[in-house]
Design a protein around this motif. Structure first.
Motif, PDB file in Angstrom:
ATOM      1  N   ASN A 276       0.869  -1.176   0.000  1.00 13.19           N
ATOM      2  CA  ASN A 276       0.000   0.000   0.000  1.00 13.19           C
ATOM      3  C   ASN A 276       0.904   1.223   0.000  1.00 13.19           C
ATOM      4  O   ASN A 276       1.700   1.424   0.919  1.00 13.19           O
ATOM      5  CB  ASN A 276      -0.919   0.010   1.217  1.00 13.19           C
ATOM      6  N   THR A 277       0.802   2.048  -1.051  1.00 16.80           N
ATOM      7  CA  THR A 277       1.768   3.118  -1.224  1.00 16.80           C
ATOM      8  C   THR A 277       1.158   4.309  -1.945  1.00 16.80           C
ATOM      9  O   THR A 277       0.130   4.176  -2.633  1.00 16.80           O
ATOM     10  CB  THR A 277       2.984   2.598  -2.028  1.00 16.80           C
ATOM     11  N   GLY A 278       1.811   5.454  -1.794  1.00 17.41           N
ATOM     12  CA  GLY A 278       1.466   6.636  -2.568  1.00 17.41           C
ATOM     13  C   GLY A 278       2.408   6.826  -3.733  1.00 17.41           C
ATOM     14  O   GLY A 278       2.304   7.809  -4.483  1.00 17.41           O
ATOM     15  N   MET A 279       3.340   5.909  -3.924  1.00 16.30           N
ATOM     16  CA  MET A 279       4.320   5.985  -5.004  1.00 16.30           C
ATOM     17  C   MET A 279       3.631   5.907  -6.362  1.00 16.30           C
ATOM     18  O   MET A 279       2.708   5.132  -6.558  1.00 16.30           O
ATOM     19  CB  MET A 279       5.326   4.843  -4.864  1.00 16.30           C
ATOM     20  N   THR A 280       4.088   6.703  -7.291  1.00 12.85           N
ATOM     21  CA  THR A 280       3.639   6.619  -8.676  1.00 12.85           C
ATOM     22  C   THR A 280       4.798   6.113  -9.528  1.00 12.85           C
ATOM     23  O   THR A 280       5.961   6.245  -9.158  1.00 12.85           O
ATOM     24  CB  THR A 280       3.165   7.982  -9.202  1.00 12.85           C
ATOM     25  N   GLY A 281       4.448   5.525 -10.684  1.00 13.10           N
ATOM     26  CA  GLY A 281       5.487   4.966 -11.549  1.00 13.10           C
ATOM     27  C   GLY A 281       6.074   3.683 -11.006  1.00 13.10           C
ATOM     28  O   GLY A 281       7.237   3.361 -11.295  1.00 13.10           O
ATOM     29  N   VAL A 282       5.278   2.948 -10.224  1.00 11.62           N
ATOM     30  CA  VAL A 282       5.765   1.689  -9.669  1.00 11.62           C
ATOM     31  C   VAL A 282       6.118   0.730 -10.806  1.00 11.62           C
ATOM     32  O   VAL A 282       5.322   0.513 -11.731  1.00 11.62           O
ATOM     33  CB  VAL A 282       4.702   1.049  -8.757  1.00 11.62           C
TER      34      VAL A 282
ATOM     35  N   ARG B 266       4.792  10.834   0.083  1.00 10.06           N
ATOM     36  CA  ARG B 266       4.476  10.438   1.461  1.00 10.06           C
ATOM     37  C   ARG B 266       2.971  10.467   1.694  1.00 10.06           C
ATOM     38  O   ARG B 266       2.285  11.438   1.384  1.00 10.06           O
ATOM     39  CB  ARG B 266       5.173  11.360   2.457  1.00 10.06           C
ATOM     40  N   LEU B 267       2.462   9.358   2.250  1.00  8.78           N
ATOM     41  CA  LEU B 267       1.050   9.284   2.605  1.00  8.78           C
ATOM     42  C   LEU B 267       0.810   9.999   3.934  1.00  8.78           C
ATOM     43  O   LEU B 267       1.696  10.030   4.804  1.00  8.78           O
ATOM     44  CB  LEU B 267       0.614   7.827   2.729  1.00  8.78           C
ATOM     45  N   ALA B 268      -0.399  10.534   4.093  1.00  3.56           N
ATOM     46  CA  ALA B 268      -0.734  11.198   5.356  1.00  3.56           C
ATOM     47  C   ALA B 268      -0.745  10.199   6.504  1.00  3.56           C
ATOM     48  O   ALA B 268      -0.413  10.556   7.647  1.00  3.56           O
ATOM     49  CB  ALA B 268      -2.095  11.882   5.235  1.00  3.56           C
ATOM     50  N   ALA B 269      -1.108   8.961   6.224  1.00  2.00           N
ATOM     51  CA  ALA B 269      -1.144   7.916   7.243  1.00  2.00           C
ATOM     52  C   ALA B 269      -0.971   6.575   6.560  1.00  2.00           C
ATOM     53  O   ALA B 269      -1.348   6.403   5.394  1.00  2.00           O
ATOM     54  CB  ALA B 269      -2.459   7.962   8.015  1.00  2.00           C
ATOM     55  N   PRO B 270      -0.417   5.583   7.247  1.00  2.00           N
ATOM     56  CA  PRO B 270      -0.281   4.250   6.653  1.00  2.00           C
ATOM     57  C   PRO B 270      -1.638   3.690   6.243  1.00  2.00           C
ATOM     58  O   PRO B 270      -2.646   3.868   6.931  1.00  2.00           O
ATOM     59  CB  PRO B 270       0.337   3.417   7.779  1.00  2.00           C
ATOM     60  N   GLY B 271      -1.665   3.010   5.091  1.00  2.00           N
ATOM     61  CA  GLY B 271      -2.882   2.367   4.630  1.00  2.00           C
ATOM     62  C   GLY B 271      -3.807   3.248   3.828  1.00  2.00           C
ATOM     63  O   GLY B 271      -4.880   2.801   3.409  1.00  2.00           O
ATOM     64  N   THR B 272      -3.442   4.502   3.576  1.00  2.00           N
ATOM     65  CA  THR B 272      -4.316   5.423   2.841  1.00  2.00           C
ATOM     66  C   THR B 272      -3.941   5.537   1.375  1.00  2.00           C
ATOM     67  O   THR B 272      -4.492   6.369   0.655  1.00  2.00           O
ATOM     68  CB  THR B 272      -4.279   6.818   3.486  1.00  2.00           C
TER      69      THR B 272
ATOM     70  N   TYR C 124       7.282   2.297   6.031  1.00  2.00           N
ATOM     71  CA  TYR C 124       8.508   2.939   5.558  1.00  2.00           C
ATOM     72  C   TYR C 124       8.456   4.436   5.889  1.00  2.00           C
ATOM     73  O   TYR C 124       7.489   4.944   6.449  1.00  2.00           O
ATOM     74  CB  TYR C 124       8.656   2.726   4.058  1.00  2.00           C
ATOM     75  N   ALA C 125       9.527   5.136   5.503  1.00  2.00           N
ATOM     76  CA  ALA C 125       9.640   6.552   5.834  1.00  2.00           C
ATOM     77  C   ALA C 125       8.627   7.417   5.105  1.00  2.00           C
ATOM     78  O   ALA C 125       8.475   8.590   5.430  1.00  2.00           O
ATOM     79  CB  ALA C 125      11.060   7.046   5.532  1.00  2.00           C
ATOM     80  N   ASP C 126       7.912   6.864   4.114  1.00  2.00           N
ATOM     81  CA  ASP C 126       6.865   7.608   3.411  1.00  2.00           C
ATOM     82  C   ASP C 126       5.477   7.036   3.709  1.00  2.00           C
ATOM     83  O   ASP C 126       4.515   7.314   3.006  1.00  2.00           O
ATOM     84  CB  ASP C 126       7.118   7.605   1.906  1.00  2.00           C
TER      85      ASP C 126
END
Length: 783
Positions: free
Chosen positions: A133-139, A148-154, A757-759
């Protein structure tokens, strides 16, 4: 690729990989006539399958079998086999799993003893069993962007996967009755992405605490770990061509093997915003770069370090010429031999890979490793009751890669300055060489004693010589006390085997060996080490290095050790219907290197294993067969960490299975299998006294009291099949499978909380995964 002939609606590959239950392929019965064998049977199987749950329920079930995402699948298998009696030509065309992403196709045409051509194609899809579960684009691209996500799982759930596509072409031709030519070409394309990552803890001369006096360290993050997906788009080609020769005494193969690897991606270049979680999950910018007043040229920020290109697997190739075979001097004395020369290179251009900062004058690694392998063995039976065996194997790996300076680590200026400053004239690393020479030898004698006892005694020898750093100081190796230029291991084996009766055979065996070696090449650079004559590159005993530091750690593959192993086995067939096999194994390896008696031996100390297994098969009647197995395995590894922790790593697994199949009538065949596997990894941790004998620190005691939870994997599979003969050449088959998996792992999730992770990217898997499968197929057989 190998496609087994079978009359299954769900292919053996699809079920075996996913369900731990395989149904055997059809085979010719002993009583079949020559006419049946020369007029082979073909079949086609068409059906449909359904799978319960979603992709998270099937994370483990659907890892390899192509049934991860969809609810319904088509099932198509066929095998067309034809013989031209006039010419003796065989033609076969077969397909398996054609409705799945694990499909296989094969074609061959041959005249036995004359020529053969074949072509094969297969696909294999592998899903990473955990969900990201990530906010990363271009995976999965070479330029992903961290957000960086505001909270884990979002964020968005991402399932990583890789897919392999393999093609093979083969040709065989008998040039003469004693000479055969064989050639094969294989091509594999691999695409997708797999889990990867990077992290950094700021060094003082890069982005350390000495930034500016006006900046508060609390307002910045010093270190960060980020998840990144490794993009994959590669091609591997393999060529194997050889001649096989045989006569009454000699069998010889001589040929060429080539391997060519090409990666479309040279480097991963992530975009990393300057915002990272601290240890409490709070967002702060990363440490900025230190200035030129700290180190000449300045340093890099934490963000800058994490954005530097990451090298991916470079293009490479290898070429080998070889010959091997055996020669019969007499009917009772035979020799076997092998020689191979391999030339491997890696010269992918750094700039073309997207990498910079190479050593002066180096545009690529210029990697070259030449390997010579030679082996010779001899077996003889000088008298009826005595058999002798001797074997020797030699391997020389010569690394001819140019040596160059690829990494520099600065050290603090002496005497110290305020603020602290650093210089690049410190520890530095050249590329590592893998040059080594290995020799292995074996002698064995086996004698038939009275009362059907057979005694075997053997002796084994192994040695390795490797490159170690030299006093010239062209490279520095950090983190270890020393390296060893040479190791040798000698051992012996004893076995006593007896045929106790026509129905009972048993054996007991014991082996023991000891490894030692040369003195150690010191990796110490301290003034105390230099004063003791044990400075970097000096050759000294292990006791000297331990005397300099009680916490010195030596590589586990180089230390002195003692190794012992027991094995007991028995085969019992009390009746024609019942067979039982039992095996018991127990072994231990122990580090016997010199160590400080107060601090204890540091690093790996010992390991042991136990394995007990039972297999049985019982023909209840002429139409019903019962099979079963049970096994227990236990492996423990003891490590004494240099900073005061005693670790006991234990892996225990239990497995049991039972199967029943038979005929309810002349038209109905049924079968059922039940299997269970329980695997538990325990991470024992204790606080150890300090190297001086002082009590363990409060911090270590607190950590040991918390401990680490177990990692547990359990899987239970119940499968059933039924096959009904609609007519002589047509069947209908039903497969039912239910699988229950449970995966509990603190490494990615603890007490329901995933690792972040840190993000705020997280990785985890559904702990309880239940899947049911149903497949129905129509099978038509013809000639």
């Amino acid at each position: 690729m190998k496609i087994s002939k079978q009359h299954l609606g769900v292919s053996q590959t699809a079920i075996a990989l996913a369900l731990l239950a395989a149904f055997g392929p059809a085979r010719a019965e002993d009583g079949q006539s020559v006419a049946e064998l020369t007029t082979p049977e073909s079949f086609v199987s068409v059906g449909v399958a359904g799978v319960s749950g979603d992709s998270k329920d099937r994370a483990l079930f659907g890892q390899y079998n192509g049934m991860r995402n969809d609810d319904f699948y088509g099932l198509l298998n066929f095998d067309y086999l034809k013989r031209d009696n006039a010419t003796g030509t065989w033609t076969e065309f077969k397909g398996s799993n054609l409705g799945l992403s694990t499909r296989e196709l094969g074609f061959r045409r041959d005249v036995q003893g004359n020529w053969k051509v074949k072509a094969e194609y297969s696909e294999l899809e592998r899903y990473y069993p955990r969900t990201i579960n990530t906010g990363m684009t271009g995976v999965g691209t070479t330029t992903p962007t961290i957000n960086r996500l505001a909270a884990p799982g979002t964020g968005t759930d991402v399932d990583l996967k890789t897919k392999r596509k393999n093609a093979l072409l083969g040709f065989e031709k008998w040039v003469s009755p004693s000479l055969q030519f064989v050639a094969e070409f294989k091509n594999e394309d691999k695409d997708g992405a797999r889990l990867w990552g990077r992290g950094y803890d700021c060094a003082s001369y890069v982005c350390g605490s000495s930034t500016t006096a006006a900046i508060s360290q609390a307002a910045f993050v010093k270190n960060a770990v980020l998840l990144l997906a490794e993009p994959i788009k590669s091609n591997t080609k393999q060529i194997d061509a050889k001649f096989n020769f045989h006569d009454e005494k000699l069998m010889l193969s001589a040929g060429y093997y080539g391997s060519f690897y090409t990666n479309s991606y040279g480097s991963l270049n992530p975009v990393v915003p300057n915002l990272f979680n601290n240890g409490l999950g709070q967002p702060f910018p990363g440490y900025p770069a230190v200035g030129t007043n700290i180190i000449a040229g300045g340093g890099m920020s934490l963000q800058g370090v994490l954005q530097t290109p990451m090298a991916l697997a470079p293009d490479n190739q290898a070429h080998q010429i070889y010959f091997d075979g055996n020669y019969a001097f007499t009917p009772t004395t035979k020799a076997n031999f092998k020689y191979a020369y391999t030339h491997a290179t890696q010269n992918d251009n750094f700039v073309g890979m997207g990498l910079s900062g190479a050593p002066s004058g180096m545009t690529d690694l210029g990697g070259r490793v030449d390997t010579v392998l030679a082996q010779f063995g001899l077996t003889t039976r000088p008298i009826d009751k005595l058999t002798l065996l001797a074997n020797v194997r030699y391997e020389n790996k010569d690394d001819k890669t140019p040596n160059a300076l690829y990494n520099v680590e600065a050290t603090a200026v002496t005497p110290a300055t305020t603020p602290a400053s650093y210089t690049n004239v410190g520890e530095f690393w050249n590329n590592n060489h893998v040059t080594s020479t290995k020799v292995n030898g074996k002698l064995e004698a086996s004698y038939l004693l009275p009362a059907n006892y057979r005694a075997t005694i053997g002796a084994d020898y192994a040695s390795v010589e490797r490159e170690v750093p030299t006093p010239a100081g062209d490279e520095i190796v950090a983190g270890l006390g020393g390296l060893r230029a040479r190791n040798s291991e000698t051992g012996y084996r004893l076995e006593l085997r007896k045929s106790m009766s026509e129905t009972l055979n048993g054996a007991i065996g014991y082996s023991s060996s000891k490894r030692g070696g040369s003195d150690w090449t010191s990796l110490q650079t301290s003034a105390a080490a230099v004063a003791a004559g044990a400075g970097y590159g000096a050759t000294v005993p292990a006791s000297t290095l331990v005397g300099l530091s009680a916490t010195t750690i030596m590589p586990m593959n180089m230390v002195d050790l003692e190794r012992d192993k027991w094995k007991v086995s028995a085969d019992w067939m009390p009746t024609e219907r019942l067979t039982v096999q039992v095996a018991l194994e127990n072994g231990k390896d122990k580090n016997t290197n010199f160590y400080n008696p107060v601090a204890g031996g540091k690093g790996w100390r010992d390991s042991d294993f136990k394995l007990y297994s039972l297999d049985m098969a019982f023909a209840l009647t002429d139409n019903w067969r019962l099979t079963g197995y049970a096994s227990y395995g236990d492996q423990t590894l003891h490590i004494n960490h240099s900073t005061g922790y005693l670790l006991g790593l234990n892996d225990r697994n239990d497995a049991v299975g039972i199967g029943l199949d038979g005929k309810l009538s002349s038209k109905l065949q049924v079968g059922a299998n039940l299997s269970y596997l329980n695997d538990v990894n325990k991470y024992g941790i204790d606080a150890a006294p300090s190297a001086t004998g002082a009590p363990a620190s409060a911090a270590n005691l607190a950590q040991a009291a918390i401990g680490l939870p177990d990692v547990t994997f359990r899987t239970t599979t119940l499968s059933f099949f039924g096959k009904y003969a609609l007519q002589k050449n047509a069947d209908i088959r039903l497969d039912l499978i239910h699988q229950r998996n449970r995966l509990v792992e603190w490494t990615w999730m603890n007490n329901g909380v995933p690792f972040a992770y840190a993000d705020n990217t997280t990785v985890g898997a559904q702990q309880q995964q239940n899947v049911s499968f149903i497949g129905v197929s129509y099978i038509y057989k013809f000639q």
